[in-house]
Design a protein around this motif. Structure first.
Motif, PDB file in Angstrom:
ATOM      1  N   GLN A  65       0.818  -1.216   0.000  1.00 51.42           N
ATOM      2  CA  GLN A  65       0.000   0.000   0.000  1.00 51.42           C
ATOM      3  C   GLN A  65       0.853   1.268   0.000  1.00 51.42           C
ATOM      4  N   ALA A  66       1.876   1.296   0.864  1.00 45.50           N
ATOM      5  CA  ALA A  66       2.716   2.502   0.950  1.00 45.50           C
ATOM      6  C   ALA A  66       3.472   2.745  -0.349  1.00 45.50           C
ATOM      7  N   ASN A  67       4.015   1.672  -0.943  1.00 46.59           N
ATOM      8  CA  ASN A  67       4.753   1.817  -2.203  1.00 46.59           C
ATOM      9  C   ASN A  67       3.830   2.206  -3.347  1.00 46.59           C
ATOM     10  N   LEU A  68       2.629   1.629  -3.369  1.00 42.51           N
ATOM     11  CA  LEU A  68       1.671   1.957  -4.430  1.00 42.51           C
ATOM     12  C   LEU A  68       1.276   3.426  -4.353  1.00 42.51           C
ATOM     13  N   ARG A  69       1.093   3.924  -3.150  1.00 47.45           N
ATOM     14  CA  ARG A  69       0.727   5.333  -2.972  1.00 47.45           C
ATOM     15  C   ARG A  69       1.813   6.251  -3.551  1.00 47.45           C
ATOM     16  N   LYS A  70       3.076   5.955  -3.269  1.00 44.70           N
ATOM     17  CA  LYS A  70       4.172   6.772  -3.788  1.00 44.70           C
ATOM     18  C   LYS A  70       4.270   6.659  -5.309  1.00 44.70           C
ATOM     19  N   MET A  71       4.062   5.439  -5.824  1.00 46.77           N
ATOM     20  CA  MET A  71       4.150   5.238  -7.260  1.00 46.77           C
ATOM     21  C   MET A  71       3.023   5.987  -7.981  1.00 46.77           C
ATOM     22  N   CYS A  72       1.826   5.956  -7.422  1.00 46.84           N
ATOM     23  CA  CYS A  72       0.697   6.658  -8.041  1.00 46.84           C
ATOM     24  C   CYS A  72       0.858   8.171  -7.934  1.00 46.84           C
ATOM     25  N   ASP A  73       1.476   8.635  -6.840  1.00 46.02           N
ATOM     26  CA  ASP A  73       1.769  10.069  -6.739  1.00 46.02           C
ATOM     27  C   ASP A  73       2.609  10.525  -7.926  1.00 46.02           C
ATOM     28  N   GLU A  74       3.536   9.672  -8.335  1.00 46.41           N
ATOM     29  CA  GLU A  74       4.419  10.016  -9.453  1.00 46.41           C
ATOM     30  C   GLU A  74       3.708   9.889 -10.794  1.00 46.41           C
ATOM     31  N   VAL A  75       2.935   8.824 -10.970  1.00 42.07           N
ATOM     32  CA  VAL A  75       2.296   8.561 -12.267  1.00 42.07           C
ATOM     33  C   VAL A  75       1.132   9.515 -12.516  1.00 42.07           C
ATOM     34  N   PHE A  76       0.267   9.699 -11.517  1.00 40.08           N
ATOM     35  CA  PHE A  76      -0.955  10.488 -11.708  1.00 40.08           C
ATOM     36  C   PHE A  76      -0.838  11.899 -11.144  1.00 40.08           C
ATOM     37  N   GLY A  77       0.196  12.137 -10.337  1.00 41.48           N
ATOM     38  CA  GLY A  77       0.364  13.445  -9.718  1.00 41.48           C
ATOM     39  C   GLY A  77      -0.149  13.435  -8.290  1.00 41.48           C
ATOM     40  N   GLU A  78       0.691  13.849  -7.366  1.00 40.57           N
ATOM     41  CA  GLU A  78       0.294  13.871  -5.956  1.00 40.57           C
ATOM     42  C   GLU A  78      -0.949  14.712  -5.743  1.00 40.57           C
ATOM     43  N   GLU A  79      -1.102  15.766  -6.547  1.00 41.46           N
ATOM     44  CA  GLU A  79      -2.256  16.653  -6.407  1.00 41.46           C
ATOM     45  C   GLU A  79      -3.560  15.995  -6.839  1.00 41.46           C
ATOM     46  N   ASN A  80      -3.472  14.879  -7.560  1.00 41.23           N
ATOM     47  CA  ASN A  80      -4.677  14.198  -8.035  1.00 41.23           C
ATOM     48  C   ASN A  80      -5.085  13.020  -7.153  1.00 41.23           C
ATOM     49  N   PHE A  81      -4.416  12.862  -6.011  1.00 39.09           N
ATOM     50  CA  PHE A  81      -4.866  11.859  -5.043  1.00 39.09           C
ATOM     51  C   PHE A  81      -6.204  12.320  -4.479  1.00 39.09           C
ATOM     52  N   THR A  82      -7.228  11.474  -4.610  1.00 36.65           N
ATOM     53  CA  THR A  82      -8.574  11.889  -4.190  1.00 36.65           C
ATOM     54  C   THR A  82      -9.051  11.205  -2.924  1.00 36.65           C
ATOM     55  N   GLY A  83      -8.476  10.074  -2.579  1.00 36.17           N
ATOM     56  CA  GLY A  83      -8.915   9.418  -1.357  1.00 36.17           C
ATOM     57  C   GLY A  83      -8.409   7.993  -1.253  1.00 36.17           C
ATOM     58  N   GLN A  84      -8.497   7.465  -0.033  1.00 37.39           N
ATOM     59  CA  GLN A  84      -8.135   6.074   0.228  1.00 37.39           C
ATOM     60  C   GLN A  84      -9.270   5.441   1.010  1.00 37.39           C
ATOM     61  N   PHE A  85      -9.919   4.453   0.390  1.00 36.08           N
ATOM     62  CA  PHE A  85     -11.094   3.831   0.986  1.00 36.08           C
ATOM     63  C   PHE A  85     -10.698   2.559   1.735  1.00 36.08           C
ATOM     64  N   PRO A  86     -10.983   2.474   3.036  1.00 35.88           N
ATOM     65  CA  PRO A  86     -10.745   1.211   3.735  1.00 35.88           C
ATOM     66  C   PRO A  86     -11.906   0.244   3.473  1.00 35.88           C
ATOM     67  N   TRP A  87     -11.577  -0.975   3.053  1.00 37.94           N
ATOM     68  CA  TRP A  87     -12.609  -1.982   2.783  1.00 37.94           C
ATOM     69  C   TRP A  87     -12.401  -3.161   3.721  1.00 37.94           C
ATOM     70  N   ARG A  88     -13.426  -3.498   4.476  1.00 44.03           N
ATOM     71  CA  ARG A  88     -13.321  -4.622   5.398  1.00 44.03           C
ATOM     72  C   ARG A  88     -13.535  -5.914   4.629  1.00 44.03           C
ATOM     73  N   LYS A  89     -12.486  -6.741   4.591  1.00 52.50           N
ATOM     74  CA  LYS A  89     -12.537  -7.953   3.778  1.00 52.50           C
ATOM     75  C   LYS A  89     -13.000  -9.180   4.547  1.00 52.50           C
TER      76      LYS A  89
END
Length: 647
Positions: free
Chosen positions: A190-214
């Motif tokens: 999760q932490a690595n994916l967040r950093k990678m997406c910040d780079e690919v899509f732009g940190e400013e375009n992070f819209t949210g992180q949804f917790p899903w109970r599995k």
């Protein structure tokens, strides 16, 4: 001009865009990065320490993503459902190659992406991209059991990141400006994916992180703490994306009767009874034609009669039939773009979407139950519940029939996303389309899936769509029949039917899908390996083999769909056969393209093709007997302003 057998040249496209804005930064065709940085106020210092997220192999990921593909997608009508009419796609193949092939036809056309990629558990890791020939590697992977990614190998995180990074880069190209991507992930990456997406899509375009109970809490866990939640990361393509729990009401319309005043509509009913809101239990009358719309005793109007009169005088009420593009059966409230949206949201329910997911979405056990009910067996392990994807699709897309939002899932698995798209369309009358992409991973011989006759995951996904679609259509038909009987009974009792009964006439959702399979190009590529010295026979054979550029084991339709793919025409575009004086030709998109691969074409036949006024005509190199005939054809089509290309 010949059609290239390669996918979109992403690097060249990016260079051209950059050169159009900063031509002074290109010297002899090469980018001077220092000059570009200085123009942007970024001056080169000798301090190389900076904040960045990196790993071994990252520098090779971008060239891998932008390396052009020589592959194609071959149609498989026999495994499809409603192949001729459906707007949905199911693609078998390595998603890295498939994403490259989709770049031309679907560049900036995807509204939403939802993926549930393989979690980095140390097992079942088949997406290794360190190979020279992608197709050979693809064949290798799909003919053997899966490979592992053991943590002890020292590149546990690196391999997973190298797999995800180029795929996300390509996926970002496909999103519309108002598009969005949702990615399911566990704690491991999760932490690595967040950093990678910040780079690919732009940190400013992070819209949210949804917790899903599995799942519910387990007792047998490390450290005594049960990790019962996974995460869904959400990134927008740009600030043009806005999520809304009301789904399809965000679309603004431009109409001739209200020039310069974009507007949208909102449902005017409210889920309250007549006893709760007696002032809202009345019959709306359309002053223009006298049509009556009575309130439902269990779902009254959201406004009073006095408010209705005021809104009508202000031009705020839209009736059925006012606009052809609105498929409504009762009056709706018109909202203008200049309205105070925050106030409108507070009053009428357009509230921001919470990252707190509704409980009814369910857990992994609910996804397993769905699979078991459809197949009579647990043929897929740990599937996401349909309502999870359903929820994200609902908040990210519209129900307006003309929009036809496309939802892409390039880690399709058991095709939960396709199931969710069809289900939501069945519920709200939307016209969303799906593209599923899945590597045909082999099912282990010990698995329930293999015992049930499914050799790979793609067979499970396709069968799920077939079964889920058939069940939906059966339920819709049953509901329509029940409504007809209820309406007939009310008429016999001289009761007024519910206005919602009109929904029984709405079209059924598209539950079909076109199957395509990744393969080498239908067009021969020159073999540039060295000849043995003085081997004239080998030289002759190789030259003779290239006389006909199309491979002998491929059909006309194989070539037609490759032409569409490489020329940027969506694979769902209509394809029909046309007779040209006894020769077979193919019309794509009602003569957007006219393709003829037959031999022995004459000038008269070229004239006949031109009479259809196609956008472009595509011919095989061997279609015309000689260069003279080719020149004549070119002049004929030039005079008709029709472009001709060769394959």
């Amino acid at each position: 001009m010949k059609i290239s057998g390669l996918s979109k040249d992403i690097e060249q496209t990016e260079r051209e865009k950059l050169a159009s804005v900063f031509p002074q930064c290109f010297v002899e065709g090469k980018l001077d990065i220092d000059k570009l940085l200085s123009l942007c106020g970024e001056y080169i210092l000798k301090d190389f320490e900076k904040y960045e997220f990196t790993w071994k192999g990252k520098s090779q990921c971008l060239p891998l993503a932008q390396q052009r593909s020589t592959a194609t997608l071959r149609p498989c009508a026999e495994e499809s459902v409603n192949f001729e009419t459906t707007q949905n796609l199911y693609i078998e193949g390595d998603n890295l190659e498939v994403l490259k092939l989709l770049q031309t036809s679907y560049f900036r056309r995807i509204k939403m992406i939802y993926i549930d990629p393989p979690y980095n558990t140390g097992n079942d890791f088949v997406y290794e991209d360190d190979f020279k020939d992608p197709l050979e590697r693809y064949r290798e992977v799909t003919s053997q059991t899966t490979k592992s990614n053991p943590e002890a190998m020292g590149r546990f995180h690196t391999n997973w990141l190298n797999m995800m990074y180029p795929r996300l880069r390509l996926a970002a190209n496909l999103l519309r400006d108002d598009g969005v991507i949702f990615i399911s992930i566990d704690d491991g990456e999760q932490a690595n994916l967040r950093k990678m997406c910040d780079e690919v899509f732009g940190e400013e375009n992070f819209t949210g992180q949804f917790p899903w109970r599995k799942r519910t809490a387990k007792s047998d866990v490390p450290f005594g703490i049960s990790q019962d939640y996974e995460w869904v990361l959400c990134y927008a393509k740009s600030d043009k994306f806005v999520a809304c729990i009301e789904g399809g009401t965000r679309k603004y319309f431009e109409t001739d009767d209200l020039p310069g005043r974009p507007w949208r509509i909102h449902d005017l009913t409210k889920q309250t009874s007549a006893s709760e809101r007696p002032n809202s239990f009345f019959t709306m009358v359309n002053p223009k034609n006298g049509d009556e719309y009575p309130a439902n005793p269990n779902r009254t109007w959201a406004i009073t009669k006095e408010t209705f009169d005021k809104y009508y005088a202000d031009g705020r009420i839209v009736f059925p039939g006012d606009y052809d593009f609105l498929n409504i059966s009762k009056p709706a409230l018109r909202y203008f773009k200049e309205d105070d949206m925050a106030k409108a949201g507070e009053k009428f329910g357009f509230m921001p979407v919470s990252t707190n997911l509704p409980n009814e979405i369910g857990m992994t056990q609910d996804g397993t139950k769905e699979i078991t009910e459809l197949f009579g067996n647990k043929v897929f392990g740990f599937p996401k519940p349909t309502l999870l994807a359903h929820y994200f699709i609902k908040i990210a897309t519209t129900t307006t029939p003309n929009d036809s939002d496309i939802i892409l899932d390039f880690f399709s698995g058991s095709a939960t996303t396709a199931h969710a798209v069809m289900q939501l369309n069945a519920e709200d009358g939307g016209n969303r389309q799906f593209i599923m992409v899945q590597l045909p991973e082999l099912c282990p011989e010990s698995s329930e899936a293999f015992k049930a006759g499914y050799k790979n995951i793609c067979e499970i996904g396709k069968e799920r769509i077939r079964r889920a679609g058939a069940k939906m259509l059966e339920n819709i038909e049953s509901t329509k029949q029940n409504k007809k009987q209820t309406t007939k009974h009310k008429e016999q009792l001289s009761l007024v039917p519910d206005s919602d009964d009109a929904s029984s006439n709405s079209p059924s959702p598209d539950t079909g899908f076109k199957v395509f399979k990744l393969d080498s190009s239908n067009l021969k590529i020159w073999d540039s390996t060295p000849f043995p010295e003085d081997d004239l026979l080998s030289i002759s054979n190789r030259l003779h083999n290239m006389i006909d550029r199309i491979k002998s084991d491929r059909t006309d339709l194989d070539v037609v769909y490759e032409i569409m793919l490489k020329m940027g025409v969506p694979l769902t575009c209509s394809v029909s056969q046309v007779d040209i004086s006894g020769k077979t030709a193919w019309s794509v998109g009602d003569f957007l393209l006219l393709i003829c691969l037959s031999e022995g074409l004459t000038v008269d036949m070229i004239e006949e093709m031109a009479n259809y006024a196609p956008g472009q005509i595509i011919l095989a190199e061997h279609s015309l007997p000689d260069d003279t005939a080719m020149s004549n054809a070119w002049y004929i089509l030039r005079d008709r302003s029709i472009e001709v290309k060769l394959v």
